[in-house]
Motif scaffolding. Structure first.
Motif, short mmCIF file in Angstrom:
data_model
loop_
_atom_site.label_atom_id
_atom_site.label_comp_id
_atom_site.label_asym_id
_atom_site.label_seq_id
_atom_site.Cartn_x
_atom_site.Cartn_y
_atom_site.Cartn_z
N LEU A 47 0.81 -1.15 0.23
CA LEU A 47 -0.02 -0.12 -0.05
C LEU A 47 0.75 1.12 0.02
O LEU A 47 1.70 1.37 0.84
N SER A 48 0.69 2.26 -0.82
CA SER A 48 1.34 3.53 -0.83
C SER A 48 0.59 4.64 -0.88
O SER A 48 -0.64 4.32 -0.44
N GLU A 49 1.10 5.75 -0.22
CA GLU A 49 0.54 6.95 0.01
C GLU A 49 -0.28 7.36 -1.06
O GLU A 49 -1.48 8.16 -0.88
N PHE A 50 0.33 7.12 -2.26
CA PHE A 50 -0.51 7.77 -3.47
C PHE A 50 -1.16 6.89 -4.39
O PHE A 50 -0.57 5.88 -4.59
N GLU A 51 -2.11 7.36 -5.24
CA GLU A 51 -2.57 6.35 -6.16
C GLU A 51 -1.70 6.55 -7.35
O GLU A 51 -1.35 7.82 -7.74
N TRP A 52 -1.49 5.72 -8.04
CA TRP A 52 -0.44 5.75 -9.41
C TRP A 52 -1.47 5.82 -10.57
O TRP A 52 -1.82 4.84 -11.13
N LYS A 53 -1.85 6.85 -10.63
CA LYS A 53 -2.80 7.07 -12.14
C LYS A 53 -2.26 6.70 -13.47
O LYS A 53 -0.96 7.15 -13.47
N GLY A 54 -2.79 6.29 -14.43
CA GLY A 54 -2.25 5.76 -15.76
C GLY A 54 -1.05 4.56 -15.80
O GLY A 54 -0.72 4.45 -16.89
N SER A 55 -0.84 4.02 -14.53
CA SER A 55 0.14 3.10 -14.70
C SER A 55 -0.58 1.84 -15.51
O SER A 55 0.61 1.21 -16.18
N GLU A 56 -1.76 1.60 -15.44
CA GLU A 56 -2.12 0.33 -16.27
C GLU A 56 -1.87 0.62 -17.54
O GLU A 56 -2.20 -0.24 -18.59
N GLU A 57 -1.80 1.75 -18.39
CA GLU A 57 -1.51 2.20 -19.67
C GLU A 57 -0.20 1.86 -20.24
O GLU A 57 0.10 1.81 -21.49
N ASN A 137 10.51 18.79 -4.37
CA ASN A 137 9.88 17.46 -4.06
C ASN A 137 9.01 16.79 -5.21
O ASN A 137 8.19 15.85 -5.08
N GLU A 138 9.58 17.26 -6.34
CA GLU A 138 8.90 16.64 -7.42
C GLU A 138 10.08 16.19 -8.49
O GLU A 138 10.78 17.18 -8.63
N VAL A 168 9.71 13.26 -30.79
CA VAL A 168 9.58 11.69 -30.42
C VAL A 168 8.54 11.21 -29.96
O VAL A 168 8.09 12.09 -29.04
N TYR A 169 8.07 10.25 -30.24
CA TYR A 169 6.66 9.89 -29.91
C TYR A 169 6.75 8.06 -29.95
O TYR A 169 7.10 7.53 -30.90
N VAL A 170 6.63 7.40 -29.07
CA VAL A 170 5.63 7.83 -27.89
C VAL A 170 6.46 7.93 -26.44
O VAL A 170 7.39 7.05 -26.29
N ILE A 171 6.52 9.04 -25.63
CA ILE A 171 7.19 9.24 -24.64
C ILE A 171 6.33 9.19 -23.21
O ILE A 171 5.37 10.15 -23.30
N TYR A 172 6.41 8.38 -22.40
CA TYR A 172 5.49 8.12 -21.19
C TYR A 172 6.39 9.25 -19.91
O TYR A 172 7.47 8.99 -19.83
N ARG A 173 5.51 10.09 -19.65
CA ARG A 173 6.11 10.97 -18.39
C ARG A 173 5.29 10.48 -17.16
O ARG A 173 4.22 10.56 -16.88
N THR A 174 6.37 9.78 -16.17
CA THR A 174 5.62 9.69 -14.85
C THR A 174 6.04 10.83 -13.90
O THR A 174 7.46 10.94 -13.77
N LYS A 175 5.18 11.30 -13.12
CA LYS A 175 5.40 12.11 -12.10
C LYS A 175 5.80 11.64 -10.83
O LYS A 175 5.05 10.54 -10.16
N LEU A 176 6.76 11.92 -10.23
CA LEU A 176 7.38 11.31 -8.87
C LEU A 176 7.28 12.39 -7.82
O LEU A 176 7.59 13.69 -7.94
N VAL A 177 6.67 12.09 -6.68
CA VAL A 177 6.61 13.05 -5.67
C VAL A 177 7.23 12.41 -4.43
O VAL A 177 7.24 11.18 -4.22
N LEU A 178 7.80 13.28 -3.59
CA LEU A 178 8.50 12.90 -2.37
C LEU A 178 7.25 12.71 -1.31
O LEU A 178 6.58 13.75 -0.77
N SER A 179 7.17 11.60 -0.73
CA SER A 179 5.88 11.51 0.29
C SER A 179 6.49 11.90 1.67
O SER A 179 7.55 12.16 1.93
N ASP A 180 5.35 11.94 2.66
CA ASP A 180 5.54 12.17 4.04
C ASP A 180 6.79 11.08 4.66
O ASP A 180 7.29 11.47 5.59
N THR A 181 6.79 9.98 4.09
CA THR A 181 8.02 9.22 4.51
C THR A 181 9.22 9.20 4.04
O THR A 181 10.15 8.32 4.60
#
Length: 324
Positions: A47-57, A137-138, A168-181
């Protein structure tokens, strides 16, 4: 696809935490293959602090092009962001000391190290980490399966497979954030495109060595290849896969051969039923020769030097092909 499996089990894990009282939920099941033997497989859902939106794609169905696995390694492996004093953290510190805000697997001096750190499931991918100074933090992690090209020196040759300034296509961009932990977590992935550009190597940037990459500041969310006007730039020698939303959707690529030659589009072994059409720069139909040998479909045409041709594909949601 493991990322899709993860998404399906998150709801179960969320309910399970009410009873588990811990940070993880573990599910075990058995299955039989061919009615011969039973196998047990354990799925650990953390279980993580954030939901990872778009990972299923994220694509993970081509050998060496598992984006989900690569992102996970960049974040959570012993070489990754969540390990203090790790290889990637040392590289980020070094790059920041040289006023750079990116580090990528194309790096002239460290690219060979990166190849040795990550497994074969990710060897067909390129990644670029972008860590803007004003958002400590990002971070943004870009991944692509497009072969960008080899490093050129002192302006000799044209090392970029996708010409500088083209998208250049396709490039997937994943946003990373620093959690409270204090741990980095992926929160959102989106597909898009960015302009081809040379990577800023450590010392002289791209003055002496021109390493093909892309400019993360030009990245845009969205889809290309929906028509002639935004056709995906391709090149002779490229092996890739087209991903479509339906069997009837059409996608467009453009190729500009540097010399007069025969260009051949070879479809994957499971894609012989798909349709391939070729058009000239003025969108008039180009004469082609189509053949099928041992179930492999090829479409060939004679191309003029530096002329633009459009390749139209349709017939499946995933179409593997090579341009030679």
């Amino acid at each position: 696809m493991k990322c899709k499996i993860l998404t399906k089990f998150l709801a179960i894990a969320s309910l399970g935490v009410l009873f588990a009282g811990g940070v993880g939920v573990y599910a075990t099941w058995t299955y039989a293959t061919g009615g011969v033997a039973e196998h047990a497989q354990e799925l650990a859902i953390k279980l993580s602090e954030f939901e990872w939106k778009g990972s299923e794609e994220l694509p993970d169905d081509v050998q060496g092009e598992d984006h989900y696995e690569l992102i996970n390694q960049v974040i959570n492996s012993e070489y990754g962001l969540n390990t203090e004093g790790s290889y990637l953290n040392d590289q980020i510190d070094s790059r920041e000391n040289r006023n750079r805000d990116t580090f990528g697997s194309v790096d002239l001096y460290d690219g060979s190290d990166i190849e040795n750190l990550f497994d074969l499931n990710t060897s067909g991918l390129t990644f670029l980490l972008h860590f803007p100074e004003n958002t400590p933090n990002e971070q943004y992690l870009f991944t692509t399966s497009v072969e960008l090209g080899e490093t050129g020196w002192l302006g000799w040759g044209s090392p970029a497979n996708i010409p500088i300034g083209e998208y250049v296509y396709v490039i997937y961009r994943t946003k990373l954030v620093l959690s409270d932990t204090g741990k980095w977590e992926a929160v959102e992935t989106k597909p898009g495109y960015a302009k081809s550009a040379y990577y800023e190597n450590d010392w002289l940037g791209s003055v002496a060595a021109q390493t093909p990459c892309f400019d993360p500041d030009t990245w845009q969310e969205g889809k290309r290849g929906t028509g002639f006007s935004n056709a995906i730039y391709a090149f002779v020698g490229q092996t890739t896969s087209a991903y479509l939303d339906s069997d009837t959707e059409k996608t467009y690529y453009k190729v500009v051969p540097s010399s007069r030659r025969t260009v051949t589009i070879t479809l994957g072994e499971n894609d012989g039923h798909c349709s391939v059409n070729v058009y000239k720069a003025n969108q008039a139909t180009q004469n082609v020769t189509t053949s099928t040998t041992n179930g492999i479909k090829t479409v060939s045409f004679t191309a003029s030097a530096n002329a633009t041709y459009y390749i139209e594909l349709s017939g499946d949601k995933s179409i593997a092909f090579t341009i030679s």
